[in-house]
Design a protein around this motif. Structure first.
Motif, PDB file in Angstrom:
ATOM      1  N   PHE A 169       0.814  -1.216   0.000  1.00 45.75           N
ATOM      2  CA  PHE A 169       0.000   0.000   0.000  1.00 45.75           C
ATOM      3  C   PHE A 169       0.848   1.267   0.000  1.00 45.75           C
ATOM      4  O   PHE A 169       0.455   2.279  -0.583  1.00 45.75           O
ATOM      5  N   ALA A 180      -0.593   4.837  -0.668  1.00 47.10           N
ATOM      6  CA  ALA A 180      -1.521   4.882   0.464  1.00 47.10           C
ATOM      7  C   ALA A 180      -0.749   4.614   1.750  1.00 47.10           C
ATOM      8  O   ALA A 180      -1.022   3.676   2.482  1.00 47.10           O
ATOM      9  N   VAL A 192      -1.957   3.563   5.516  1.00 49.53           N
ATOM     10  CA  VAL A 192      -2.339   2.184   5.842  1.00 49.53           C
ATOM     11  C   VAL A 192      -1.310   1.546   6.763  1.00 49.53           C
ATOM     12  O   VAL A 192      -1.631   0.635   7.533  1.00 49.53           O
TER      13      VAL A 192
END
Length: 173
Positions: free
Chosen positions: A48, A53, A56
């Protein structure tokens, strides 16, 4: 007369069974599970973060702490849970300690106590000690085969208690 009184003799233990929960995961196994969880979580975090991202990572870290914390708490409670059945003198004692450390002690009259295994379709059988109008479930920490083995051994011990064999040397040939 003696200056020191003799201490009372302890009553003989005619039967004793210690029932504990099955521990399928030892310390080595717990380390293996912890490594597996950490590696899987790190793989998810790396994936991730590569996709952009990165927040996360914090959640995967929280998941690791939560999973390992709950596993550890469960193992600690399972180690603490114990049930002891003892036929001592003229009483049958049932002493229990649950996973939270709460203790319960019951005393039954072994002359009136009967052991029964109640079959329940679709689930594990139930092991019950019956004394007159009182039912006490025992062996809750055991599997089905262990409950049946405990029932057989306890029934035999109670039978020997109710039907003692006396050895009179004068009657021997």
């Amino acid at each position: 007369m003696s200056a020191h009184p003799t201490p009372p003799q302890p009553e003989p233990v005619l039967f004793e069974a210690v029932c504990t929960a099955h521990q399928s995961l030892d310390d080595r196994g717990m380390r293996a599970v912890a490594i597996l969880v950490i590696v899987a979580s790190a793989a998810v975090a790396i994936l991730f973060s590569a996709l952009g991202a990165w927040p996360v990572i914090g959640f995967t870290g929280l998941e690791v702490v939560l999973v390992l914390g709950l596993l550890s708490r469960h193992r600690r409670g399972a180690r603490r849970a114990v049930e002891i059945l003892a036929l001592v003198g003229d009483r049958l004692e049932v002493r229990r300690t649950d996973a939270r450390g709460r203790r319960e002690e019951l005393t039954l009259d072994p002359y009136w106590a009967r052991v029964s295994v109640e079959e329940r379709p679709g689930t594990v059988s139930r092991l019950v000690l019956r004394e007159r109008r009182r039912d006490v479930e025992i062996g809750g920490l055991l599997g089905d085969a262990e409950r049946r083995e405990l029932a057989a051994m306890l029934s035999e011990a109670l039978r020997r208690y109710r039907e003692p064999v006396f050895d009179n040397p004068q009657l021997r040939e």
